[in-house]
Design a protein around this motif. Structure first.
Motif, PDB file in Angstrom:
ATOM      1  N   CYS A   7      51.512  18.973  37.401  1.00 16.49           N
ATOM      2  CA  CYS A   7      51.705  17.630  36.851  1.00 16.49           C
ATOM      3  C   CYS A   7      53.149  17.209  37.096  1.00 16.49           C
ATOM      4  O   CYS A   7      54.075  17.791  36.523  1.00 16.49           O
ATOM      5  CB  CYS A   7      51.406  17.617  35.351  1.00 16.49           C
ATOM      6  N   HIS A   8      53.325  16.229  37.946  1.00 13.66           N
ATOM      7  CA  HIS A   8      54.663  15.748  38.277  1.00 13.66           C
ATOM      8  C   HIS A   8      55.037  14.630  37.301  1.00 13.66           C
ATOM      9  O   HIS A   8      54.274  13.669  37.131  1.00 13.66           O
ATOM     10  CB  HIS A   8      54.691  15.245  39.717  1.00 13.66           C
ATOM     11  N   PRO A   9      56.180  14.733  36.668  1.00 18.96           N
ATOM     12  CA  PRO A   9      56.521  13.757  35.626  1.00 18.96           C
ATOM     13  C   PRO A   9      56.581  12.318  36.134  1.00 18.96           C
ATOM     14  O   PRO A   9      56.216  11.394  35.410  1.00 18.96           O
ATOM     15  CB  PRO A   9      57.881  14.234  35.110  1.00 18.96           C
ATOM     16  N   GLU A  10      57.006  12.123  37.370  1.00 20.76           N
ATOM     17  CA  GLU A  10      57.097  10.759  37.890  1.00 20.76           C
ATOM     18  C   GLU A  10      55.715  10.139  38.119  1.00 20.76           C
ATOM     19  O   GLU A  10      55.585   8.927  38.253  1.00 20.76           O
ATOM     20  CB  GLU A  10      57.903  10.734  39.189  1.00 20.76           C
ATOM     21  N   ALA A  11      54.665  11.000  38.135  1.00 22.05           N
ATOM     22  CA  ALA A  11      53.299  10.501  38.308  1.00 22.05           C
ATOM     23  C   ALA A  11      52.536  10.452  36.991  1.00 22.05           C
ATOM     24  O   ALA A  11      51.316  10.263  36.986  1.00 22.05           O
ATOM     25  CB  ALA A  11      52.549  11.377  39.309  1.00 22.05           C
ATOM     26  N   SER A  12      53.223  10.616  35.876  1.00 25.33           N
ATOM     27  CA  SER A  12      52.557  10.580  34.571  1.00 25.33           C
ATOM     28  C   SER A  12      51.823   9.260  34.374  1.00 25.33           C
ATOM     29  O   SER A  12      52.260   8.203  34.837  1.00 25.33           O
ATOM     30  CB  SER A  12      53.587  10.752  33.453  1.00 25.33           C
ATOM     31  N   ARG A  13      50.708   9.322  33.676  1.00 24.74           N
ATOM     32  CA  ARG A  13      49.956   8.106  33.357  1.00 24.74           C
ATOM     33  C   ARG A  13      50.609   7.307  32.227  1.00 24.74           C
ATOM     34  O   ARG A  13      50.084   6.268  31.828  1.00 24.74           O
ATOM     35  CB  ARG A  13      48.518   8.466  32.987  1.00 24.74           C
ATOM     36  N   SER A  22      63.800   7.808  29.885  1.00 22.31           N
ATOM     37  CA  SER A  22      65.034   8.434  29.419  1.00 22.31           C
ATOM     38  C   SER A  22      65.957   8.726  30.597  1.00 22.31           C
ATOM     39  O   SER A  22      65.505   9.094  31.697  1.00 22.31           O
ATOM     40  CB  SER A  22      64.716   9.733  28.685  1.00 22.31           C
ATOM     41  N   THR A  23      67.244   8.602  30.366  1.00 28.90           N
ATOM     42  CA  THR A  23      68.227   8.884  31.413  1.00 28.90           C
ATOM     43  C   THR A  23      68.309  10.369  31.721  1.00 28.90           C
ATOM     44  O   THR A  23      68.488  10.762  32.880  1.00 28.90           O
ATOM     45  CB  THR A  23      69.620   8.380  30.977  1.00 28.90           C
ATOM     46  N   PHE A  24      68.156  11.208  30.709  1.00 29.84           N
ATOM     47  CA  PHE A  24      68.446  12.629  30.868  1.00 29.84           C
ATOM     48  C   PHE A  24      67.231  13.546  30.757  1.00 29.84           C
ATOM     49  O   PHE A  24      67.347  14.727  31.073  1.00 29.84           O
ATOM     50  CB  PHE A  24      69.476  13.067  29.814  1.00 29.84           C
ATOM     51  N   ARG A  25      66.099  13.027  30.299  1.00 26.33           N
ATOM     52  CA  ARG A  25      64.931  13.878  30.084  1.00 26.33           C
ATOM     53  C   ARG A  25      63.703  13.296  30.770  1.00 26.33           C
ATOM     54  O   ARG A  25      63.509  12.081  30.785  1.00 26.33           O
ATOM     55  CB  ARG A  25      64.649  14.036  28.582  1.00 26.33           C
ATOM     56  N   SER A  26      62.868  14.185  31.292  1.00 29.17           N
ATOM     57  CA  SER A  26      61.602  13.743  31.866  1.00 29.17           C
ATOM     58  C   SER A  26      60.648  13.365  30.735  1.00 29.17           C
ATOM     59  O   SER A  26      60.865  13.716  29.565  1.00 29.17           O
ATOM     60  CB  SER A  26      60.986  14.878  32.695  1.00 29.17           C
ATOM     61  N   PRO A  27      59.558  12.661  31.049  1.00 30.75           N
ATOM     62  CA  PRO A  27      58.592  12.297  29.999  1.00 30.75           C
ATOM     63  C   PRO A  27      58.049  13.511  29.243  1.00 30.75           C
ATOM     64  O   PRO A  27      57.851  13.454  28.032  1.00 30.75           O
ATOM     65  CB  PRO A  27      57.478  11.587  30.776  1.00 30.75           C
ATOM     66  N   PHE A  28      57.826  14.622  29.961  1.00 32.85           N
ATOM     67  CA  PHE A  28      57.271  15.804  29.296  1.00 32.85           C
ATOM     68  C   PHE A  28      58.328  16.516  28.454  1.00 32.85           C
ATOM     69  O   PHE A  28      58.006  17.106  27.419  1.00 32.85           O
ATOM     70  CB  PHE A  28      56.676  16.761  30.329  1.00 32.85           C
ATOM     71  N   GLN A  29      59.582  16.444  28.854  1.00 35.85           N
ATOM     72  CA  GLN A  29      60.648  16.988  28.013  1.00 35.85           C
ATOM     73  C   GLN A  29      60.767  16.194  26.718  1.00 35.85           C
ATOM     74  O   GLN A  29      60.978  16.767  25.641  1.00 35.85           O
ATOM     75  CB  GLN A  29      61.975  16.976  28.775  1.00 35.85           C
ATOM     76  N   ARG A  30      60.626  14.891  26.809  1.00 38.61           N
ATOM     77  CA  ARG A  30      60.667  14.064  25.598  1.00 38.61           C
ATOM     78  C   ARG A  30      59.486  14.395  24.682  1.00 38.61           C
ATOM     79  O   ARG A  30      59.641  14.450  23.447  1.00 38.61           O
ATOM     80  CB  ARG A  30      60.646  12.579  25.953  1.00 38.61           C
ATOM     81  N   ASP A  31      58.303  14.611  25.260  1.00 39.28           N
ATOM     82  CA  ASP A  31      57.155  15.023  24.455  1.00 39.28           C
ATOM     83  C   ASP A  31      57.461  16.313  23.714  1.00 39.28           C
ATOM     84  O   ASP A  31      57.221  16.426  22.502  1.00 39.28           O
ATOM     85  CB  ASP A  31      55.927  15.233  25.343  1.00 39.28           C
ATOM     86  N   ARG A  32      57.963  17.288  24.443  1.00 37.76           N
ATOM     87  CA  ARG A  32      58.309  18.579  23.828  1.00 37.76           C
ATOM     88  C   ARG A  32      59.267  18.379  22.661  1.00 37.76           C
ATOM     89  O   ARG A  32      59.070  18.926  21.570  1.00 37.76           O
ATOM     90  CB  ARG A  32      58.936  19.490  24.877  1.00 37.76           C
ATOM     91  N   ASP A  33      60.295  17.589  22.874  1.00 38.50           N
ATOM     92  CA  ASP A  33      61.314  17.404  21.840  1.00 38.50           C
ATOM     93  C   ASP A  33      60.754  16.664  20.626  1.00 38.50           C
ATOM     94  O   ASP A  33      61.090  16.987  19.476  1.00 38.50           O
ATOM     95  CB  ASP A  33      62.512  16.654  22.419  1.00 38.50           C
ATOM     96  N   ARG A  34      59.892  15.681  20.856  1.00 38.01           N
ATOM     97  CA  ARG A  34      59.296  14.958  19.727  1.00 38.01           C
ATOM     98  C   ARG A  34      58.410  15.883  18.895  1.00 38.01           C
ATOM     99  O   ARG A  34      58.371  15.777  17.658  1.00 38.01           O
ATOM    100  CB  ARG A  34      58.497  13.763  20.233  1.00 38.01           C
ATOM    101  N   ILE A  35      57.713  16.762  19.552  1.00 39.48           N
ATOM    102  CA  ILE A  35      56.868  17.722  18.824  1.00 39.48           C
ATOM    103  C   ILE A  35      57.732  18.651  17.974  1.00 39.48           C
ATOM    104  O   ILE A  35      57.450  18.879  16.789  1.00 39.48           O
ATOM    105  CB  ILE A  35      56.003  18.521  19.820  1.00 39.48           C
TER     106      ILE A  35
END
Length: 398
Positions: A7-13, A22-35
């Motif tokens: 799963c490539h973050p730039e291809a996220s749905r 985010s400037t510094f985090r990928s979408p999946f990193q932000r998900d991880r941090d929110r959890i």
């Protein structure tokens, strides 16, 4: 370097509610941090695995288990060229929906909720991350990416299937209501496999609990190292330690053997996945989703060995007399708290009364909606809070 089937973050749905990147985090990193920063994640500290939370400081809780699963998931995902951030996010979220008292609490709530749409901890995890976490200004939930939500829903395999698995239903009409609600908002493609990253999180869960339940059972005195030496794969790990370190002190011997058990499982999963990926040559994550079965799994010989280990744990740990007695005690607590709050919702905290009023306003569906509010409250309790509330409201002596 991510493989093409990762799963490539730039291809996220994307997210249900669009947000800036985010400037510094990928979408999946932000998900991880929110959890990690969610209230539900913090409550895992005082929710049980097998033993009730107050029984000892060294037994695993849902939080320590979850951290172990996330570590294993990152290791496996990294070795396979998958997205480690997504695998970690799914691993960190996979137990958010568990109620107090582990599977005992889940079994009790499933019975209590039977006429109100049922209860499933995976579906409840989705309800938490899409509705019950209420901290952000413009949306309820955590507004996670589609891929993370898919992983939470489907990490154990397709949810809709005619194969009759323990986590499967035959059609959308049979879905637990909490899962049906989010699927109606955003199609999670419940008939397909999840991404390889989510499959990694599921297998990491198996690796973690197979390892730590052996360790916790030993610590609890439910069986001995000699008993474990009779088990396939586990006995071989003890034998290797005895050969390399004859006369090793008991605690070190136990640790050395069980960490080898962990290593055997993880290495087996990686080797099997590498062989299957090389043979099938998927070119995208959608190829992974469309496969007839999971790409991430144990080899057949190890799977057979683990079936023996699980049966041993079932007989000697999960059904041990002291564990069964505690299961009966905490089941009585859940069976007392749920109907009490359902009949007297004014006992719920003040910040839940808005949900109570909204449920009652549903007319003929009000009882069902109220039951779901009560479920959200009771399922969110920690072991210690559930015990305290039962003693305060119902029976101080149980």
């Amino acid at each position: 370097m991510l493989q093409p089937y990762a799963c490539h973050p730039e291809a996220s749905r994307g997210r249900l509610f669009p947000e800036s990147i985010s400037t510094f985090r990928s979408p999946f990193q932000r998900d991880r941090d929110r959890i990690i920063h969610s209230s539900a994640f913090r409550r895992l500290k005082h929710k049980t695995q097998v033993f009730v939370e107050h029984e000892g400081d060294y037994y695993r809780t849902r939080m320590t288990h979850t951290i172990e699963v996330a570590q294993v998931a990152r290791t496996i995902a990294g070795a396979l060229g998958l997205n480690t951030d997504l695998a970690e996010a799914v691993a960190l979220a996979h137990d958010l929906g568990h109620p107090p008292f582990g599977h005992t609490g889940e079994d009790a709530l499933a019975v209590l909720m039977k006429e109100y749409g049922g209860f499933d901890h995976n579906a409840q995890a989705l309800r938490i991350v899409t509705k019950l976490e209420r901290h952000y200004a413009t949306f309820d939930g955590l507004n996670l990416t589609w891929e993370t939500l898919e992983g939470i829903a489907k990490h154990n395999g397709p949810v809709i299937s005619d194969k009759g698995g323990s986590h499967q239903v035959p059609d959308r009409a049979s879905l637990p209501y909490a899962l049906a609600e989010i699927d109606a908002q955003w199609n999670l493609e419940l008939e397909t496999n999840a991404s390889a990253e989510a499959q990694v999180a599921a297998v990491a869960d198996d690796c973690a609990y197979n390892h730590h339940d052996l360790h916790d059972g030993l610590r609890a005195g439910l069986f001995t190292e000699d008993d474990l030496c009779e088990l396939p794969m586990v006995g071989e790990c003890f034998a290797e330690v005895d050969r390399l370190y004859p006369g090793l002190e008991a605690t070190r011997r136990r640790h050395e053997a069980l960490r080898r058990v962990f290593g055997v499982m993880v290495e087996d999963v990686i080797a099997v996945a590498q062989n299957r990926l090389a043979g099938l040559q998927p070119r995208s994550v959608d190829d992974i989703r469309a496969m007839d079965g999971p790409i991430i799994r144990f080899s057949k010989p190890l799977y057979q060995s683990l079936k023996v280990v699980k049966m041993f744990l079932f007989q000697r740990m999960y059904r041990a007399p002291r564990v069964v007695a505690e299961r009966q005690r905490v089941t009585a607590m859940v069976n007392g708290l749920f109907p009490l709050f359902l009949d007297r919702p004014e006992l719920l905290p003040e910040d839940w009364q808005g949900d109570v009023a909204a449920a009652k306003a549903k007319g003929n569906d009000g009882r069902t909606e109220l039951a779901r509010v009560v479920l959200d409250y009771v399922a969110g309790m920690t072991d210690r809070f559930a015990i305290q509330e039962y003693h305060r409201l119902i029976d101080p002596d149980l």
